[in-house]
Enzyme design. Structure first.
Site, mmCIF file in Angstrom:
data_model
loop_
_atom_site.group_PDB
_atom_site.id
_atom_site.type_symbol
_atom_site.label_atom_id
_atom_site.label_comp_id
_atom_site.label_asym_id
_atom_site.label_seq_id
_atom_site.Cartn_x
_atom_site.Cartn_y
_atom_site.Cartn_z
ATOM 1 C CB SER A 95 9.211 -22.359 2.950
ATOM 2 O OG SER A 95 9.633 -21.783 1.737
ATOM 3 C CE1 TYR A 121 2.333 -20.690 -1.964
ATOM 4 C CE2 TYR A 121 3.875 -22.038 -3.213
ATOM 5 C CZ TYR A 121 3.091 -21.844 -2.100
ATOM 6 O OH TYR A 121 3.061 -22.798 -1.100
ATOM 7 C CE LYS A 164 4.462 -20.323 0.949
ATOM 8 N NZ LYS A 164 4.108 -20.271 2.382
#
Length: 249
Positions: free
Chosen positions: A150, A165, A169
């Site tokens: 992650s 992004y 994550k």
């Protein structure tokens, strides 16, 4: 609920995104520990280069593939498990769910659906595809460890990481938590590794990136050492999350 027996080497470790950066470092670390490693990534040439750097070719399997290919990942997991059993292993003991993507256009002012959709496809759907491919194998074995790459941006908001992004994550970190909630009864444990900046080729895509800062960042080898620690944990303990950051100077 019965706990899986402790994992002993040689383990079979399947690593996605294994052609460079964190994935390549994980491959080297697990191979150095005596484990079998199966390497998946989109570029066979990169995978072959990593494989050539490992100490024992007989314990290395190169399986090129794209994590967004759901059927392909299911087939790959089955082939990795069969290869492991052919070498006296159980199947897949450890998954390093590492494949990931970021893109240059990261802010709402630069909204770019094509690239943002690609981030979600790789970082979320791709991760789900790999997990789903491993679950039947690990359930049949009576357990296993899943380690997901992650990000700090998956734990805290990060302007640098970007909108798509960061969202991807955060989703991956919660996916990892869901595995501990639902699959612990099958002896499966899951960890989300949440590093701040890691000195990998992915950073080259960040607008305005300064290569002189690489040495002060977390190194791929640090991530690999963390993955080894998680994989060796007592099977009665689930390490839900590890957050890593460089020391402030």
């Amino acid at each position: 609920m019965s706990l899986a027996p402790p994992l002993v080497t040689p383990r079979t470790v399947w690593i996605t995104g294994a052609g460079s950066g964190i994935g390549a470092a994980m491959a080297r670390a697990f191979a150095a520990a005596g484990d079998r490693v199966a390497l998946t990534g989109r570029s066979r040439d990169s995978l072959d280069e990593v494989a050539a750097s490992l100490p024992d070719p007989s314990r290395t399997l190169v399986m090129p593939g794209d994590v967004t290919d759901r059927e392909g990942m299911a087939k790959t997991a089955a082939e990795v498990a069969a290869w492991s059993k052919g070498q006296g292993g159980n199947g897949i003991d450890v998954l390093c769910n590492n494949a990931g993507l970021n893109i240059p256009k990261r802010s709402w002012a630069e909204l770019d659906w094509e690239s943002w959709d690609q981030v979600i496809a790789v970082n979320v759907t791709g991760a789900l595809n790999v997990i789903a491919a491993c679950l039947p194998v690990m359930r049949a074995e009576g357990g296993g460890v899943m380690i997901h790459t992650s990000s700090w941006a998956g734990r805290f908001h990060s302007e640098r990481g970007g909108v798509a992004y960061g969202a991807s994550k955060h989703a991956l970190s919660d996916i990892s938590a869901s595995l501990n909630d639902q699959e612990g009864r099958n002896g499966i444990r899951s960890t989300a590794l949440c590093p701040a900046e890691v000195a990998t080729p992915l950073l080259a895509k960040r607008p305005g990136f300064d290569t002189s800062t690489l040495a002060a960042m977390i190194q791929p080898e640090d991530m690999a050492a963390t993955a080894l620690y998680v994989a060796g944990m007592n099977p009665g303990v689930a390490v839900h999350e590890i957050v890593l950051a460089p020391v402030r100077r």
